[in-house]
Design a protein around this motif. Structure first.
Motif, mmCIF file in Angstrom:
data_model
loop_
_atom_site.group_PDB
_atom_site.id
_atom_site.type_symbol
_atom_site.label_atom_id
_atom_site.label_comp_id
_atom_site.label_asym_id
_atom_site.label_seq_id
_atom_site.Cartn_x
_atom_site.Cartn_y
_atom_site.Cartn_z
ATOM 1 N N GLY A 170 0.780 -1.229 0.000
ATOM 2 C CA GLY A 170 0.000 0.000 0.000
ATOM 3 C C GLY A 170 0.809 1.276 0.000
ATOM 4 N N LYS A 204 -10.758 -11.763 10.856
ATOM 5 C CA LYS A 204 -11.249 -11.192 9.607
ATOM 6 C C LYS A 204 -11.052 -9.682 9.571
ATOM 7 C CE LYS A 204 -15.313 -10.945 6.617
ATOM 8 N NZ LYS A 204 -16.753 -11.305 6.459
ATOM 9 N N ASP A 205 -11.187 -9.012 10.730
ATOM 10 C CA ASP A 205 -11.070 -7.557 10.719
ATOM 11 C C ASP A 205 -9.666 -7.108 10.316
ATOM 12 O OD1 ASP A 205 -9.967 -8.568 13.048
ATOM 13 O OD2 ASP A 205 -10.806 -7.041 14.382
ATOM 14 N N TRP A 207 -7.425 -8.981 8.628
ATOM 15 C CA TRP A 207 -7.209 -9.412 7.244
ATOM 16 C C TRP A 207 -7.846 -8.425 6.268
ATOM 17 C CZ3 TRP A 207 -4.203 -13.371 5.536
ATOM 18 C CH2 TRP A 207 -4.341 -13.749 4.198
ATOM 19 N N THR A 208 -9.063 -7.991 6.548
ATOM 20 C CA THR A 208 -9.755 -7.046 5.675
ATOM 21 C C THR A 208 -9.037 -5.703 5.663
ATOM 22 O OG1 THR A 208 -11.858 -8.139 6.139
ATOM 23 C CG2 THR A 208 -11.955 -5.926 5.212
ATOM 24 N N MET A 209 -8.565 -5.276 6.820
ATOM 25 C CA MET A 209 -7.829 -4.022 6.891
ATOM 26 C C MET A 209 -6.581 -4.066 6.012
ATOM 27 S SD MET A 209 -4.888 -2.552 8.328
ATOM 28 C CE MET A 209 -4.468 -3.638 9.694
ATOM 29 N N PHE A 211 -5.974 -5.850 3.307
ATOM 30 C CA PHE A 211 -6.238 -5.868 1.868
ATOM 31 C C PHE A 211 -7.106 -4.712 1.406
ATOM 32 C CE2 PHE A 211 -4.473 -9.953 2.687
ATOM 33 C CZ PHE A 211 -3.612 -10.094 1.616
ATOM 34 N N ASN A 212 -7.470 -3.861 2.361
ATOM 35 C CA ASN A 212 -8.064 -2.588 1.972
ATOM 36 C C ASN A 212 -6.992 -1.618 1.499
ATOM 37 O OD1 ASN A 212 -10.587 -1.224 1.758
ATOM 38 N ND2 ASN A 212 -9.982 0.110 3.451
ATOM 39 N N HIS A 213 -5.720 -1.938 1.760
ATOM 40 C CA HIS A 213 -4.599 -1.069 1.400
ATOM 41 C C HIS A 213 -3.732 -1.658 0.293
ATOM 42 C CE1 HIS A 213 -4.859 1.838 4.800
ATOM 43 N NE2 HIS A 213 -5.470 0.831 5.390
ATOM 44 N N ARG A 215 -2.753 -3.388 -3.308
ATOM 45 C CA ARG A 215 -3.217 -3.412 -4.686
ATOM 46 C C ARG A 215 -3.194 -4.802 -5.314
ATOM 47 N NH1 ARG A 215 0.718 0.433 -4.037
ATOM 48 N NH2 ARG A 215 0.319 2.591 -4.619
#
Length: 767
Positions: A170, A204-205, A207-209, A211-213, A215
């Motif tokens: 990111g 999950k929180d 992991w999601t954080m 891959f929110n950053h 590419r």
């Protein structure tokens, strides 16, 4: 001042090693027995050998799993990762044979997890932690460390960890090297220790954080590969505990660290005491061109080593800095293959080592300095300096001089490609072919060609077909570069050059970063010349009759002749379909005076297209026939004599050299070796340095013999045709000749007008 002794000094965030234990005699072999409240477990000799090899095997198996499960060529092809087992205190016990430097600072990360997470959120069975903060053990943010505790029947007995370069975290530029960054916050996610697996379940929180950053989606599979590797390592430790007992396994880990420490201290006691120096340089910080110095002074005394970086440049505005973990990485990555090559590799080898790095320097940068090129910038220069300092130490030893080597691949060019691939998907691609530079020459043989660097026994480069199958490029060639090896009695290894075309896509974005374009970093040893500088360039395409109307490349040499040179660093270069990109990486440094090279070796290099005939005659003094099929012996002897005469002509009418009788009946006593061509003797009650070839006196011991030499300073191009022109470099080539016989006993890269470097100062009473 950042001063750390691995035995005693511990930074607050992450501590490198446990308190040093004094070397002790080997324990008597007894049967392995479980521990009691009054008596710790003991390990018999056979069980110890079995367990230490099982630790090593488990760390290697972790690497195999990582390769099998990953999707990134950086892992599967290049093997830019590290795996290790740690004891319950956070000291590494065994490591895989991948990227050596990463393992020492991984201890920072494991220790940071233990200190920051023990109370809240806690460290439980089935947990795993993620961290990529360079101030807590990563080299840069793209190097993500995942560590997992290993519990056996409720007791924490060990840790497993792996360190892997990821294609995106990111940052403002993908690929992991954020050229143009002015602070660490622009270089991507910087994770403190986070528990992202809890009792075997991925949170999950978090992991999601992540891959929110990020590419590049394939990073997810690479993280899962790291998790799998740790799981296998933990399983193997559990099996050992089940078979031998947890207390025996823990005792074997402790004994293994003590054993390696004893072995290294014994080796150091065999080597001479003294002080050894080298200066390496970075020539671009990602923002502007400039010279940044990495100054190393190595002091070896008794059974300990002290690496001191006092005098190094302050941290740079750009991204070439490294944190204190990078300083340890650079030293550790050389110490193991140079000195501890026949010992078990673990944290015990760090106990005799102390590092002093000034706070806020290139080698110990502080927030908010950017560091994303720290591993291939300042850490690489630290590695170079450690190679030559340790080689100067070895070269002063009658027992170990054969192990002395010149620098391997002094700088690595890195090209990051991004855009739409031939399948229409966004991609980021780190071309690591620049890691195939030449090895440094050894005291008894040539360096290996295009074998890369010593920091990883397993690192390689992908096949051309792998590049073309996965990315929109078409290769023109990839080969060993003529005239890239550093010249010497033993030459360095040849470096790689390659050219490829942007193909099957409209355009590609390139991010370029390289040291060693306007300086030379692959320095030679004891008169050997440096390996070639790095270079890259591009050639715009021209319409033609090739595939899809793209230019047909009929002559590589014609394209090379119209290359447009590119600077050391570029945040973004856009090449269109059909444009050609070229780079070459450094050869290895040479060892010894080039005119002492066997002419047959020179002929073989010319026939293998590793050396041009002109350089064979100019540098080596070897004259070949017109067919390049044989050495013209008489002409070669005459040419070499002329070279020596030209060297001695530089004496400029100085007083005739004093020659000291070193014969058996002279009453003079040889005291110490000082490299390939010099030695110290006791003569008339005085200890002096003399030429081993002719006995010429080069000053009292403790003075710099270079000051008594015939000195020649000229442009870097005198080392070969693949160096920058004199008006494009702040450095020059300095050569030092014995005034008695003309042997070239030293060569160094120096900034114009700088003081002469004193390489080695030996102390009396050498082993």
């Amino acid at each position: 001042m950042g001063e750390m002794n691995s035995a005693t000094d511990r930074p607050a965030a992450a501590k490198l090693a446990t308190a040093a234990k004094p070397a002790t005699a080997a324990k008597p072999a007894t049967a392995a027995q479980p521990a009691t409240a009054a008596q710790p477990a003991t390990v018999d000799a056979v069980t110890f050998e079995v367990l230490r090899h099982k630790f090593w095997q488990a760390a290697e198996e972790m690497g195999v799993i990582l390769i099998q499960a990953s999707s990134s060529p950086v892992v599967t092809e290049v093997q830019d990762f590290a795996t290790a087992l740690f004891d319950a205190r956070g000291d590494f016990v065994a490591m895989g044979s991948n990227v050596i430097p990463h393992v020492a600072p991984m201890q920072f990360a494991v220790r940071a997890i233990m200190e920051e997470c023990a109370g809240n959120p806690g460290i439980g069975a089935g947990d795993a932690f993620i961290v990529n903060d360079p101030h807590r053990g990563a080299m840069h943010q793209s190097d993500i460390i995942i560590a997992a505790p290993v519990h056996y029947r409720g007791e924490l007995v060990a840790w497993t960890a792996c360190h892997c370069h990821h294609l995106d975290v990111g940052a403002m530029i993908p690929g992991g090297f954020t050229i143009g960054a002015r602070n660490i916050y622009q270089e991507g996610l910087r994770l403190p220790p986070l528990r992202f697996i809890e009792a075997g379940v991925v949170r999950k929180d978090i992991w999601t954080m992540l891959f929110n950053h990020i590419r590049v989606p394939r990073v997810a599979l690479d993280l899962k590969a790291q998790i799998a590797a740790n799981n296998v390592g933990g399983k193997r430790i559990g099996e050992m505990c089940e078979r031998y007992g947890a207390q025996v396994v823990k005792a074997a880990m402790g004994e293994l660290l003590d054993y390696s420490e004893r072995r290294l201290r014994a080796r150091l006691r065999e080597l001479p005491d003294g002080t050894f120096r080298h200066v390496d340089r970075q020539d671009h910080d990602g923002l502007t061109r400039g010279i940044y110095r990495i100054v190393m002074t190595l002091t070896k005394q008794g059974d300990a080593l002290h690496f001191d970086f006092t005098g190094s440049s302050d941290q740079a505005p750009g991204f070439i800095n490294c944190c204190i973990g990078g300083a340890w990485a650079g030293v550790f990555g050389v110490l193991l293959p140079w000195i501890a090559y026949d010992m078990p590799w673990n944290a015990g080898l760090l106990r005799p080592v102390k590092i002093t790095a000034p706070d806020g320097s290139l080698c110990n940068a502080k927030l908010p300095a950017p560091v994303s090129k720290g591993g291939t910038g300042t850490m690489w220069s630290i590695r170079n300096a450690a190679q030559l300092c340790l080689s100067k130490l070895l070269g002063a030893s009658d027992a170990y001089w054969q192990e002395a080597m010149a620098i391997w691949e002094g700088a690595v060019p890195i090209a990051i490609l991004s855009g739409k691939n031939q399948f229409g998907d966004y991609f980021g691609y780190l071309n690591m072919d620049g890691g195939a530079g030449g090895c440094g020459a050894v005291a008894h043989r040539d360096g290996t060609d295009t074998a890369g660097n010593q920091v990883s026994p397993t690192m390689s480069i992908p096949n051309i077909e792998t590049h073309e199958a996965n990315h929109p490029v078409l290769y023109m060639f990839r080969r060993q570069r003529e005239d890239s090896p550093g010249a010497g009695k033993y030459r360095g290894g040849a470096g790689l050059e390659e050219m490829f075309m942007v193909y099957d896509t409209g355009e590609l974005n390139f991010t370029l970063t390289s040291n060693g374009i306007t300086v030379a970093n692959a320095e030679g040893l004891y008169g050997g010349l440096p390996g070639s500088s790095n270079f890259w360039g591009m050639a715009p395409h021209a319409p033609g009759a090739g595939p899809g109307g793209i230019e047909q490349v009929n002559s590589v040499e014609e394209v090379l002749g119209r290359l447009e040179p590119l600077p050391s660093g570029m945040p973004q270069l856009t090449l269109k379909r059909g444009d050609l990109f070229y780079f070459r990486c450094t050869g290895g440094g040479g060892y010894g005076d080039p005119i002492e090279r066997d002419p047959a070796g020179v002929l073989a290099d010319v026939q293998a297209a590793l050396l041009s005939p002109g350089e064979a005659e100019r540098v080596y003094g070897v004259v070949l026939d017109s067919a390049r099929s044989r050495v013209q012996q008489a002409e070669t002897r005459a040419r070499r004599a002329n070279i020596r005469d030209a060297r001695l002509a530089g004496a400029d009418g100085r007083t005739a050299p004093q020659k000291i009788n070193r014969g058996r009946d002279s009453g003079n006593t040889r005291v110490a070796r000082v490299g390939e061509y010099l030695e110290q003797i006791e003569a008339g009650g005085e200890r002096v340095t003399v030429c081993r070839c002719c006995g010429t006196r080069l000053g009292a011991a403790g003075t710099n013999p270079k000051l008594a030499a015939i000195q020649r300073e000229g442009p870097l191009l005198e080392a070969g045709p693949l160096f920058p022109a004199d008006d494009n470099t702040p450095c020059s080539l300095r050569l030092y000749y014995c005034p008695g016989c003309g042997v070239q006993f030293a060569a160094e890269i120096a900034e114009k007008g700088s003081a002469v470097l004193e390489d080695a100062v030996l102390r009396a009473g050498q082993p």
